[in-house]
Design an enzyme around this catalytic site. Sequence first.
Site, PDB file in Angstrom:
ATOM      1  CG  HIS A  19       2.293  -2.126 -15.565  1.00 52.62           C
ATOM      2  ND1 HIS A  19       2.013  -3.401 -15.096  1.00 52.62           N
ATOM      3  CD2 HIS A  19       3.315  -2.269 -16.442  1.00 52.62           C
ATOM      4  CE1 HIS A  19       2.829  -4.257 -15.686  1.00 52.62           C
ATOM      5  NE2 HIS A  19       3.627  -3.600 -16.499  1.00 52.62           N
ATOM      6  CB  ILE A  55      -7.414 -10.335 -14.278  1.00 52.14           C
ATOM      7  CG1 ILE A  55      -5.896 -10.481 -14.413  1.00 52.14           C
ATOM      8  CG2 ILE A  55      -8.049  -9.969 -15.613  1.00 52.14           C
ATOM      9  CD1 ILE A  55      -5.452 -11.650 -15.256  1.00 52.14           C
ATOM     10  CG  LEU A  56     -10.247  -5.035 -12.750  1.00 48.80           C
ATOM     11  CD1 LEU A  56     -10.582  -3.562 -12.971  1.00 48.80           C
ATOM     12  CD2 LEU A  56     -10.320  -5.392 -11.275  1.00 48.80           C
ATOM     13  CG  ASN A 103       1.553   3.213  -5.801  1.00 51.05           C
ATOM     14  OD1 ASN A 103       1.928   4.250  -6.344  1.00 51.05           O
ATOM     15  ND2 ASN A 103       2.132   2.040  -6.016  1.00 51.05           N
ATOM     16  CG  MET A 147      -1.050  -8.130  -6.643  1.00 51.18           C
ATOM     17  SD  MET A 147      -0.263  -7.140  -7.913  1.00 51.18           S
ATOM     18  CE  MET A 147       0.768  -8.378  -8.658  1.00 51.18           C
ATOM     19  CG  ASN A 153      -3.455  -1.167 -12.882  1.00 55.57           C
ATOM     20  OD1 ASN A 153      -3.275  -1.327 -11.663  1.00 55.57           O
ATOM     21  ND2 ASN A 153      -2.829  -1.898 -13.788  1.00 55.57           N
ATOM     22  N   GLY A 212       0.786  -1.229   0.000  1.00 58.94           N
ATOM     23  CA  GLY A 212       0.000   0.000   0.000  1.00 58.94           C
ATOM     24  C   GLY A 212       0.821   1.285   0.000  1.00 58.94           C
TER      25      GLY A 212
HETATM   26  C1  GRF Z   1       3.608  -1.278  -7.406  1.00 64.39           C
HETATM   27  O1  GRF Z   1       4.861  -1.409  -8.020  1.00 64.39           O
HETATM   28  C2  GRF Z   1       2.521  -1.241  -8.442  1.00 64.39           C
HETATM   29  O2  GRF Z   1       2.907  -0.594  -9.622  1.00 64.39           O
HETATM   30  C3  GRF Z   1       2.288  -2.686  -8.710  1.00 64.39           C
HETATM   31  O3  GRF Z   1       2.402  -3.301  -7.433  1.00 64.39           O
HETATM   32  C4  GRF Z   1       3.231  -2.527  -6.598  1.00 64.39           C
HETATM   33  C5  GRF Z   1       2.402  -2.231  -5.397  1.00 64.39           C
HETATM   34  O4  GRF Z   1       3.021  -1.430  -4.487  1.00 64.39           O
HETATM   35  N1  GRF Z   1       1.043  -2.884  -9.400  1.00 64.39           N
HETATM   36  P1  GRF Z   1       2.235  -0.850  -3.230  1.00 64.39           P
HETATM   37  O5  GRF Z   1       1.335  -1.950  -2.680  1.00 64.39           O
HETATM   38  O6  GRF Z   1       1.470   0.357  -3.666  1.00 64.39           O
HETATM   39  O7  GRF Z   1       3.347  -0.526  -2.254  1.00 64.39           O
END
Ligand code: GRF
Length: 220
Positions: free
Chosen positions: A111, A94-95, A16, A92, A109, A14
Site C-alpha cells: 500500500h 477487495i478479497l 512491483n 485493485m 499486499n 506491474g
Molecule cells: C502501487 O503504488 C501499489 O502500492 C498500489 O498500486 C500501485 C501499483 O503499481 N497498490 P504497479 O502496478 O506495481 O506498478
Amino acid sequence: MEKINLGVLVSGGGSNLQSIIDSIESGRLDAVIRVVISNVPDVRALERAKNHHIPAVVIDPENFRTREEFDREIVDVLKNHCVDLVIMAGFMRILTPVLLKAFPMKIMNIHPALLPSFQGLHVQQRAFDYGVKFSGCTVHFADEGVDTGPIIIQAVVPIYDDDTADTLQKRILKEEHRIYPQAIQFYAEGRLEIDGRKVHIKNYCTMETPCMHNPPLEKF
Ligand code: GRF
C-alpha cells in the site's frame, strides 16, 4: 535453501511485479513466480510476465456472477500452480473470505502510504493534499478489511515543499520496489512470526534507526 512458490495478482503496470522478478533473477530473493493473474486484460504486467516466461492468466470478473465465484477461480488457479504465498501487486480488488480462507496469512499486499494513515484509494494525492511531511509505503498481510492486516515492513518517504502528488508517487514507488522483495524474502526464510496484529521478524538486526525530521531541526 528451498524456494517458495509465488502467485502474483496484478491489475496494471506491474512495476512491483518487475521488482520481484528482478530480485529473483539477481539471486536476492529465494522464490519462484509460478503464475501471474490479472483481473484486467492487456495490462503491462502481463507483458512483463511474458518477457520472463512466467505463466500469466487473465481472469475477468465480468465472467462471474459473484465476487466469491471470481475468487474461487483465482484460488483454483493458484492451487493448480502449487502457490505457497500470494502477492497482491497493484491488484485493485477487495478479497472475499473465499480467497482469504484458502490462504490464511499467506497473502501479502503493498500500500503506497504509511498505514493506518491513508487507507483506500488515491492515497498519494490525499497525503499530499493533507500536508503531511512524511508518507511512505507498507507491506502487510491481507485480512478481511481494506488495508488493515498485520504490518510486515514500512518505508518512510519525506514530502518536500516543491513536490507534486506525481513526484511523491514516484518517490514512494521506488521504496515499494525495495520493501516488497524484502518482505517476501523474510517470509521465504521463515522469519515472520504473527502475533495478533504484530509481525515479529526473527533474528533481525536491531540497529537503531535514527528519528527523521522534515524539515530538518536547526537549533534543537
Ligand atoms: C502501487 O503504488 C501499489 O502500492 C498500489 O498500486 C500501485 C501499483 O503499481 N497498490 P504497479 O502496478 O506495481 O506498478
